[in-house]
Design a protein around this motif. Structure first.
Motif, PDB file in Angstrom:
ATOM      1  N   TRP A 162      60.181  32.480 104.577  1.00 58.23           N
ATOM      2  CA  TRP A 162      59.370  33.194 103.664  1.00 58.23           C
ATOM      3  C   TRP A 162      60.202  34.679 103.679  1.00 58.23           C
ATOM      4  O   TRP A 162      60.782  35.168 104.727  1.00 58.23           O
ATOM      5  CB  TRP A 162      57.898  33.332 104.473  1.00 58.23           C
ATOM      6  CG  TRP A 162      57.175  32.227 104.107  1.00 58.23           C
ATOM      7  CD1 TRP A 162      57.502  30.962 104.832  1.00 58.23           C
ATOM      8  CD2 TRP A 162      55.929  32.163 103.604  1.00 58.23           C
ATOM      9  NE1 TRP A 162      56.351  30.087 104.320  1.00 58.23           N
ATOM     10  CE2 TRP A 162      55.441  30.766 103.555  1.00 58.23           C
ATOM     11  CE3 TRP A 162      55.234  33.021 102.545  1.00 58.23           C
ATOM     12  CZ2 TRP A 162      54.080  30.636 102.806  1.00 58.23           C
ATOM     13  CZ3 TRP A 162      54.256  32.677 102.006  1.00 58.23           C
ATOM     14  CH2 TRP A 162      53.734  31.362 102.026  1.00 58.23           C
ATOM     15  N   VAL A 163      60.000  35.300 102.735  1.00 57.21           N
ATOM     16  CA  VAL A 163      60.205  36.846 102.536  1.00 57.21           C
ATOM     17  C   VAL A 163      59.036  37.668 102.355  1.00 57.21           C
ATOM     18  O   VAL A 163      58.261  37.369 101.912  1.00 57.21           O
ATOM     19  CB  VAL A 163      61.405  36.965 101.278  1.00 57.21           C
ATOM     20  CG1 VAL A 163      60.767  36.654 100.253  1.00 57.21           C
ATOM     21  CG2 VAL A 163      61.860  38.411 101.472  1.00 57.21           C
ATOM     22  N   MET A 164      59.287  38.718 103.149  1.00 54.15           N
ATOM     23  CA  MET A 164      58.073  39.530 103.209  1.00 54.15           C
ATOM     24  C   MET A 164      58.592  40.964 102.837  1.00 54.15           C
ATOM     25  O   MET A 164      59.465  41.660 103.399  1.00 54.15           O
ATOM     26  CB  MET A 164      57.484  39.660 104.526  1.00 54.15           C
ATOM     27  CG  MET A 164      57.052  38.202 105.093  1.00 54.15           C
ATOM     28  SD  MET A 164      56.404  38.349 106.780  1.00 54.15           S
ATOM     29  CE  MET A 164      58.139  38.071 107.597  1.00 54.15           C
ATOM     30  N   PRO A 171      57.368  32.270  99.766  1.00 51.02           N
ATOM     31  CA  PRO A 171      58.417  31.232 100.327  1.00 51.02           C
ATOM     32  C   PRO A 171      59.379  31.256  99.536  1.00 51.02           C
ATOM     33  O   PRO A 171      59.717  31.462  98.408  1.00 51.02           O
ATOM     34  CB  PRO A 171      57.802  29.998 100.234  1.00 51.02           C
ATOM     35  CG  PRO A 171      56.677  29.823  98.944  1.00 51.02           C
ATOM     36  CD  PRO A 171      56.046  31.598  99.143  1.00 51.02           C
ATOM     37  N   LEU A 172      60.815  31.236 100.038  1.00 47.81           N
ATOM     38  CA  LEU A 172      62.063  30.872  99.496  1.00 47.81           C
ATOM     39  C   LEU A 172      62.712  29.571  99.592  1.00 47.81           C
ATOM     40  O   LEU A 172      62.505  29.025 100.786  1.00 47.81           O
ATOM     41  CB  LEU A 172      62.842  32.041 100.182  1.00 47.81           C
ATOM     42  CG  LEU A 172      62.905  33.751  99.715  1.00 47.81           C
ATOM     43  CD1 LEU A 172      63.800  34.595 100.719  1.00 47.81           C
ATOM     44  CD2 LEU A 172      63.065  33.789  98.342  1.00 47.81           C
ATOM     45  N   VAL A 174      66.321  27.636  99.551  1.00 48.99           N
ATOM     46  CA  VAL A 174      67.683  27.664  99.651  1.00 48.99           C
ATOM     47  C   VAL A 174      68.480  27.755  98.181  1.00 48.99           C
ATOM     48  O   VAL A 174      68.179  27.032  97.467  1.00 48.99           O
ATOM     49  CB  VAL A 174      68.400  26.765 100.502  1.00 48.99           C
ATOM     50  CG1 VAL A 174      69.992  26.639 100.487  1.00 48.99           C
ATOM     51  CG2 VAL A 174      67.805  26.593 102.095  1.00 48.99           C
ATOM     52  N   GLY A 175      69.428  28.672  98.007  1.00 47.88           N
ATOM     53  CA  GLY A 175      70.055  28.955  96.809  1.00 47.88           C
ATOM     54  C   GLY A 175      69.273  29.893  96.062  1.00 47.88           C
ATOM     55  O   GLY A 175      70.040  30.510  95.209  1.00 47.88           O
ATOM     56  N   SER A 176      68.280  30.477  96.720  1.00 47.54           N
ATOM     57  CA  SER A 176      67.262  31.617  95.737  1.00 47.54           C
ATOM     58  C   SER A 176      68.074  32.922  95.728  1.00 47.54           C
ATOM     59  O   SER A 176      68.663  33.194  96.810  1.00 47.54           O
ATOM     60  CB  SER A 176      66.102  31.766  96.170  1.00 47.54           C
ATOM     61  OG  SER A 176      65.412  30.689  96.221  1.00 47.54           O
ATOM     62  N   ILE A 177      68.233  33.756  94.534  1.00 44.67           N
ATOM     63  CA  ILE A 177      69.093  34.903  94.632  1.00 44.67           C
ATOM     64  C   ILE A 177      67.715  36.106  94.227  1.00 44.67           C
ATOM     65  O   ILE A 177      66.866  35.780  93.855  1.00 44.67           O
ATOM     66  CB  ILE A 177      69.902  35.051  93.563  1.00 44.67           C
ATOM     67  CG1 ILE A 177      70.978  33.993  93.831  1.00 44.67           C
ATOM     68  CG2 ILE A 177      70.531  36.436  93.231  1.00 44.67           C
ATOM     69  CD1 ILE A 177      72.163  34.066  92.526  1.00 44.67           C
ATOM     70  N   PHE A 178      67.960  36.877  95.424  1.00 44.21           N
ATOM     71  CA  PHE A 178      66.970  38.120  95.396  1.00 44.21           C
ATOM     72  C   PHE A 178      67.717  39.443  95.564  1.00 44.21           C
ATOM     73  O   PHE A 178      68.661  39.389  96.203  1.00 44.21           O
ATOM     74  CB  PHE A 178      65.934  37.784  96.453  1.00 44.21           C
ATOM     75  CG  PHE A 178      66.378  37.476  97.666  1.00 44.21           C
ATOM     76  CD1 PHE A 178      66.546  38.288  98.745  1.00 44.21           C
ATOM     77  CD2 PHE A 178      66.684  36.096  97.825  1.00 44.21           C
ATOM     78  CE1 PHE A 178      67.225  37.935  99.739  1.00 44.21           C
ATOM     79  CE2 PHE A 178      67.225  35.768  99.051  1.00 44.21           C
ATOM     80  CZ  PHE A 178      67.412  36.406 100.016  1.00 44.21           C
ATOM     81  N   GLU A 179      66.872  40.556  95.540  1.00 43.92           N
ATOM     82  CA  GLU A 179      67.513  41.886  95.454  1.00 43.92           C
ATOM     83  C   GLU A 179      66.624  42.662  96.689  1.00 43.92           C
ATOM     84  O   GLU A 179      65.477  42.519  96.642  1.00 43.92           O
ATOM     85  CB  GLU A 179      67.598  42.841  94.210  1.00 43.92           C
ATOM     86  CG  GLU A 179      68.252  44.011  94.363  1.00 43.92           C
ATOM     87  CD  GLU A 179      68.041  44.999  93.054  1.00 43.92           C
ATOM     88  OE1 GLU A 179      67.724  46.037  92.986  1.00 43.92           O
ATOM     89  OE2 GLU A 179      68.388  44.271  92.025  1.00 43.92           O
ATOM     90  N   VAL A 180      67.387  43.240  97.585  1.00 43.00           N
ATOM     91  CA  VAL A 180      66.705  44.036  98.469  1.00 43.00           C
ATOM     92  C   VAL A 180      67.753  45.321  98.618  1.00 43.00           C
ATOM     93  O   VAL A 180      68.799  45.034  98.928  1.00 43.00           O
ATOM     94  CB  VAL A 180      66.653  43.346  99.984  1.00 43.00           C
ATOM     95  CG1 VAL A 180      66.276  44.545 100.937  1.00 43.00           C
ATOM     96  CG2 VAL A 180      66.091  42.057  99.890  1.00 43.00           C
ATOM     97  N   ALA A 181      66.980  46.505  98.632  1.00 42.67           N
ATOM     98  CA  ALA A 181      67.681  47.768  98.703  1.00 42.67           C
ATOM     99  C   ALA A 181      69.077  47.868  97.758  1.00 42.67           C
ATOM    100  O   ALA A 181      70.039  48.355  98.332  1.00 42.67           O
ATOM    101  CB  ALA A 181      68.124  48.128 100.027  1.00 42.67           C
ATOM    102  N   LEU A 187      70.194  32.920  99.707  1.00 42.88           N
ATOM    103  CA  LEU A 187      69.721  32.108 100.821  1.00 42.88           C
ATOM    104  C   LEU A 187      70.595  30.921 100.700  1.00 42.88           C
ATOM    105  O   LEU A 187      70.296  30.025  99.858  1.00 42.88           O
ATOM    106  CB  LEU A 187      68.422  31.963 101.115  1.00 42.88           C
ATOM    107  CG  LEU A 187      67.568  31.428 102.172  1.00 42.88           C
ATOM    108  CD1 LEU A 187      67.633  32.407 103.097  1.00 42.88           C
ATOM    109  CD2 LEU A 187      66.328  30.965 101.946  1.00 42.88           C
ATOM    110  N   VAL A 188      71.433  30.631 101.778  1.00 38.86           N
ATOM    111  CA  VAL A 188      72.351  29.480 102.070  1.00 38.86           C
ATOM    112  C   VAL A 188      72.063  28.825 103.339  1.00 38.86           C
ATOM    113  O   VAL A 188      71.969  29.407 104.219  1.00 38.86           O
ATOM    114  CB  VAL A 188      73.774  30.034 101.752  1.00 38.86           C
ATOM    115  CG1 VAL A 188      73.991  30.629 100.350  1.00 38.86           C
ATOM    116  CG2 VAL A 188      74.120  30.848 102.944  1.00 38.86           C
TER     117      VAL A 188
END
Length: 327
Positions: A162-164, A171-172, A174-181, A187-188
């Protein structure tokens, strides 16, 4: 007080960010088993290690082909490094040492999951069931200028991650692309075998005591207090107070039954839904619970508390508190 050491990572296409260094050697190289994986042909499979011991930080070249350079000079074997020293690895990566904070440490088991920076390909393997990105001193990946806890990842299993962010979680895969800051991550999986234990800063971010009752003067009521600061917040909205009562009671029951630490407090979503709304709430229970948790986290956050003391995983939810007492 003991100093805490960090390596600030910089390089071509890599915004500056930091990783913690402790007594367990922090390994850097091209191979997937390293703590920092560098996809650069000039970097050896196992290139170098950095660790702290008795107030001193050491850097050791692991027999790399193209060498490790400290302040421009190639090192041989193990050398001492100091705050401000710069380490050059391969063509693209530079690190420099700095001191930060004073958290305690605990031993945790690694997982075969990593965050990969999409632009640079650098990988940051998970070394515990939590991974934090932000500017906080105890973040696993420090990004100056970001909020203290820009994102937190909870690893409940290889397929339950999970990403918070803010007061929302999801939930995430594997392989999902997301942006932070301002940085993109993917996720690999790094390998199929768990890594050996490593030392991580302990994040006791929830020094909270929870009091809750279903029989207050005007109905259900709960109060959350910070045992370190004395800060308190009273929760009087009926469904939110009931939720805290149910979750707090499960924490107390699990501790009395000597439940394993990582499993303390988890209550099935369906039990919560029935406890709050009755069995008639089950058909639309997942959406109701999601909205309820969001509103409670928002209320807690406005009062100065960390909203992530309410934690979810697939089909379960819990609160992370030191103490619970029914009023």
């Amino acid at each position: 007080m003991a100093a805490v050491y960090e390596l600030v990572v910089e390089g071509e296409g890599v915004p500056p960010h930091s990783v913690s260094v402790g007594k367990q050697p922090f390994s850097i190289g091209r191979g997937p088993d390293n703590d920092l994986v560098v996809p650069d042909g000039m970097v050896s499979w196992e290139h170098l290690k950095v660790w702290a011991e008795r107030g001193t930080v050491w850097c050791s070249d692991a027999g790399s082909t193209n060498g490790t350079f400290v302040n421009g000079s190639r090192i041989r074997g193990t050398v001492q490094i100091n705050a401000g020293d710069r380490i050059t690895v391969g063509n693209k990566l530079q690190l420099h040492l700095q001191l930060h904070g004073n958290p305690s440490i605990e031993v945790q088991t690694g997982e075969s999951i990593a965050l990969e920076e999409v632009q640079s390909g650098l990988r940051h393997p998970f070394r515990s069931t939590r991974f934090v990105i932000g500017s906080a001193a105890d973040a696993d990946l420090r990004i100056p200028g970001a909020i203290p806890y820009a994102a937190e990842f909870a690893l409940h299993g290889q397929d339950d991650i999970w990403v918070m962010v803010d007061t929302e979680d999801r939930p995430l895969e594997v392989g999902s692309i997301f942006e932070v800051a301002g940085m993109e991550f993917r996720l690999v999986r790094t390998n199929e075998q768990p890594r050996a234990p490593t030392i991580q800063p302990q994040r006791d971010r929830f020094p909270y005591a929870l009091m809750a009752t279903l029989d207050g003067p005007t109905g259900p009521v709960a109060e959350l207090s910070n045992l370190q600061t004395g800060n308190r917040v009273r929760v009087e909205a009926e469904t939110r107070a009931i939720l805290l009562f149910l979750l707090g009671r499960r924490v107390a029951e699990d501790r009395q039954n000597s439940t394993a630490k990582e499993e303390i407090g988890w209550l099935p979503d369906d039990d919560v839904i029935v406890g709050v709304w009755g069995r008639s709430g089950l058909p639309d229970g997942a959406n109701r619970l999601k909205v309820l948790v969001h509103r409670l986290r928002s209320e807690i956050k406005k009062a100065g508390f960390d909203p992530w003391f309410i934690e979810r995983r697939r089909r379960y939810i819990r609160v992370r508190v030191r103490e619970f007492s029914p009023a």
